[in-house]
Write a protein that holds these residues in place. Structure first.
Motif, PDB file in Angstrom:
ATOM      1  N   ILE A  58      22.433  31.665 -84.385  1.00  0.00           N
ATOM      2  CA  ILE A  58      21.611  32.822 -84.049  1.00  0.00           C
ATOM      3  C   ILE A  58      21.698  33.840 -85.185  1.00  0.00           C
ATOM      4  CG2 ILE A  58      21.816  32.526 -81.560  1.00  0.00           C
ATOM      5  CD1 ILE A  58      23.986  34.623 -81.553  1.00  0.00           C
ATOM      6  N   GLN A  59      20.667  34.665 -85.300  1.00  0.00           N
ATOM      7  CA  GLN A  59      20.603  35.717 -86.310  1.00  0.00           C
ATOM      8  C   GLN A  59      20.793  37.072 -85.627  1.00  0.00           C
ATOM      9  OE1 GLN A  59      20.188  35.079 -89.629  1.00  0.00           O
ATOM     10  NE2 GLN A  59      19.957  32.879 -89.295  1.00  0.00           N
ATOM     11  N   ASN A 109      23.828  37.003 -94.513  1.00  0.00           N
ATOM     12  CA  ASN A 109      22.639  36.497 -95.213  1.00  0.00           C
ATOM     13  C   ASN A 109      22.094  37.512 -96.206  1.00  0.00           C
ATOM     14  OD1 ASN A 109      22.676  34.040 -93.906  1.00  0.00           O
ATOM     15  ND2 ASN A 109      21.217  34.644 -92.333  1.00  0.00           N
ATOM     16  N   ASN A 110      22.056  38.781 -95.812  1.00  0.00           N
ATOM     17  CA  ASN A 110      21.612  39.831 -96.715  1.00  0.00           C
ATOM     18  C   ASN A 110      22.130  41.167 -96.218  1.00  0.00           C
ATOM     19  OD1 ASN A 110      19.532  41.048 -94.867  1.00  0.00           O
ATOM     20  ND2 ASN A 110      18.588  39.031 -95.134  1.00  0.00           N
ATOM     21  N   ILE A 118      25.260  33.453 -87.090  1.00  0.00           N
ATOM     22  CA  ILE A 118      26.430  33.257 -86.244  1.00  0.00           C
ATOM     23  C   ILE A 118      26.301  31.926 -85.513  1.00  0.00           C
ATOM     24  CG2 ILE A 118      27.806  34.236 -84.359  1.00  0.00           C
ATOM     25  CD1 ILE A 118      26.551  36.947 -85.041  1.00  0.00           C
ATOM     26  N   GLU A 119      27.356  31.117 -85.577  1.00  0.00           N
ATOM     27  CA  GLU A 119      27.390  29.878 -84.813  1.00  0.00           C
ATOM     28  C   GLU A 119      27.537  30.211 -83.336  1.00  0.00           C
ATOM     29  OE1 GLU A 119      27.023  26.838 -85.735  1.00  0.00           O
ATOM     30  OE2 GLU A 119      27.061  26.994 -87.931  1.00  0.00           O
ATOM     31  N   GLU A 131      20.841  34.680 -75.854  1.00  0.00           N
ATOM     32  CA  GLU A 131      22.217  34.484 -76.302  1.00  0.00           C
ATOM     33  C   GLU A 131      23.128  34.023 -75.170  1.00  0.00           C
ATOM     34  OE1 GLU A 131      25.707  37.065 -78.628  1.00  0.00           O
ATOM     35  OE2 GLU A 131      23.740  37.925 -78.196  1.00  0.00           O
ATOM     36  N   ARG A 132      22.803  34.395 -73.941  1.00  0.00           N
ATOM     37  CA  ARG A 132      23.634  34.049 -72.787  1.00  0.00           C
ATOM     38  C   ARG A 132      23.055  32.921 -71.958  1.00  0.00           C
ATOM     39  NH1 ARG A 132      24.078  38.901 -74.489  1.00  0.00           N
ATOM     40  NH2 ARG A 132      26.066  40.006 -74.421  1.00  0.00           N
TER      41      ARG A 132
END
Length: 448
Positions: free
Chosen positions: A2-3, A153-154, A172-173, A321-322
């Motif tokens: 996820i970003q 990433n930046n 993020i893993e 995310e959940r």
């Protein structure tokens, strides 16, 4: 994977602030020059080279420009390349029809520049402070409000009314767990920002109204200042600071509320609202002027002050995310439909806060009633509550949702929908569906 974005407030030295301003100014210049080249000189470029202007061609010319001008070479080349990438992405979005034509960047509004993640380093100083190393700038301290996690990433440096900030984009893993939490319907409004089908009603902080009054006073002061004067700049900074403070309070509130909903519920159902269309001006044209323009402008401000769109965006990624899901359903007649019997009547909405069904006499808070109807439009199984039978309307919506994920209105035909009441007396009402007699017969046969 996820970003996520993490934003921190920087504490640069005066020398570093000057470097920040220089980097932002050069990157803004490169962006505007590249925009002018694509906008005004693309035909001549294509005649000479036989190809169109693109990011690679402009990146090669950037190298020549840096070799010619030292004040451009003093700024990191990566930041300038990122500005060209931003322009290229803006044109791609315009070609796809998802954004308007790119516009020039302006000082005071677009003071930002970006580094690649491999060029920056972050180290912890103590429990409160950390620092980040930026190319050609050095180590800059920032207030460490939460630990970083994942791969950078930046890093984007931007200027806000309350100072310079750094935003890290992190990969993020993450594996989303199975979410078996209950469902909830959410009605977005003006008097109550959010009304849940559980009966809860939540509103934005009252401090926003007080800040809005202070901002209007500051704007009136600004209108009396002479443009370009020091007093004008001071008054403009005051307006910007108040506006930014309102935005921070609103966004913090949306973060907290959306996180609470994502933790408590597995599926959240919202109305599919066109906020841009709802907040359009009512001024009309010179030939056909609008009506109730001031009243509509006040309603538009009230809608925008609630932040419906940002709430939806934040809730979407928090649910994802959940392992949860955000579903949008048609908003048509949700405020006029009774959550007990399904009757549709505009007279049932007695006022902003009261709903009294003209058919069965059911009374409830109007926003809560609408939230329950929003929840029921998600799937047909949700309509089976307290012994109610499934209506034709519910079965149709449930089937459409399972096929497309989001039912949308279409067609101009009309049909009769049977909604069964608790007393098992059918209530007939009409709704718009596509003209298809076999479709209507197929939906009615199981109930006849």
């Amino acid at each position: 994977m996820i970003q996520r974005g993490y934003r921190y407030k920087l504490k640069p030295t005066p020398a570093q602030e000057r470097l920040f301003a220089q980097c932002a100014g050069v990157c803004r210049l490169i962006y505007n020059l590249a925009l002018e080249q694509r906008r005004d000189h693309w035909r001549a470029f294509k005649r000479q080279t036989g190809s169109s202007i693109s990011y690679p061609s402009q990146a090669r010319e950037l190298t020549e420009l840096r070799a010619e001008y030292d004040w451009i070479a003093t700024v990191s080349q990566t930041c300038q390349q990122q500005a060209l990438r931003d322009l290229d992405r803006a044109y791609q979005n315009w070609f796809k029809g998802i954004a308007s034509y790119p516009s020039p960047r302006k000082k005071g509004r677009n003071d930002t520049f970006r580094f690649q993640g491999r060029e920056v380093r972050v180290r912890k100083l103590n429990g409160t402070w950390s620092e980040v190393r930026l190319p050609k700038i050095g180590w800059v301290r920032f207030r460490d409000t939460r630990p970083l996690r994942g791969k950078v990433n930046n890093a984007t440096i931007s200027l806000a009314p309350n100072g310079w900030h750094v935003s890290f984009t992190l990969a993020i893993e993450h594996d989303a767990p199975a979410n078996i939490a209950p469902e909830v319907g959410v009605d977005r409004g003006v008097a109550n920002t959010l009304a849940l089908s559980t009966g809860e009603r939540i509103s934005v902080p009252a401090s926003l109204a007080a800040l809005e009054r202070r901002q209007r006073t500051a704007q009136r002061v600004l209108s009396r200042r002479k443009r370009g004067s020091k007093r004008y700049a001071k008054a403009r900074a005051r307006v910007s600071a108040l506006s930014a403070r309102r935005a921070r309070i609103r966004k913090d509130w949306h973060h907290r509320v959306s996180l609470d909903l994502a933790r408590r519920f597995g599926t959240v159902v919202l109305e599919d609202l066109n906020t841009k269309g709802m907040t359009a001006s009512a001024r009309g044209t010179v030939d056909e002027p609008g009506r109730n323009v001031r009243q509509k402008a006040g309603l538009n401000r009230s809608i925008l002050n609630q932040g419906w769109h940002i709430f939806e965006a934040l809730l979407s990624y928090k649910l994802e995310e959940r392992g949860g899901e955000l579903i949008k359903v048609p908003a048509r007649h949700t405020s006029q439909t009774c959550s007990a019997c399904g009757a549709v009547d505009s007279r049932s909405r007695k006022s902003q806060a009261h709903f009294v069904c003209t058919s069965c006499g059911h009374f409830e808070n109007a926003d809560t009633n609408a939230a329950k109807m929003i929840l029921r439009r998600n799937t047909a199984s949700m309509l089976v509550e307290e012994g109610h039978r499934v209506s034709v309307e519910a079965r149709t919506i449930g089937e459409a949702k399972s096929q497309t994920g989001n039912l949308r209105p279409s067609g101009r035909g009309r049909r009769v929908v049977i909604t069964f009441l608790p007393a098992k007396s059918p209530l007939l009402h009409a709704e718009r569906i596509p003209k298809n007699s076999s479709y209507v017969a197929k939906q009615l046969l199981p109930f006849l």
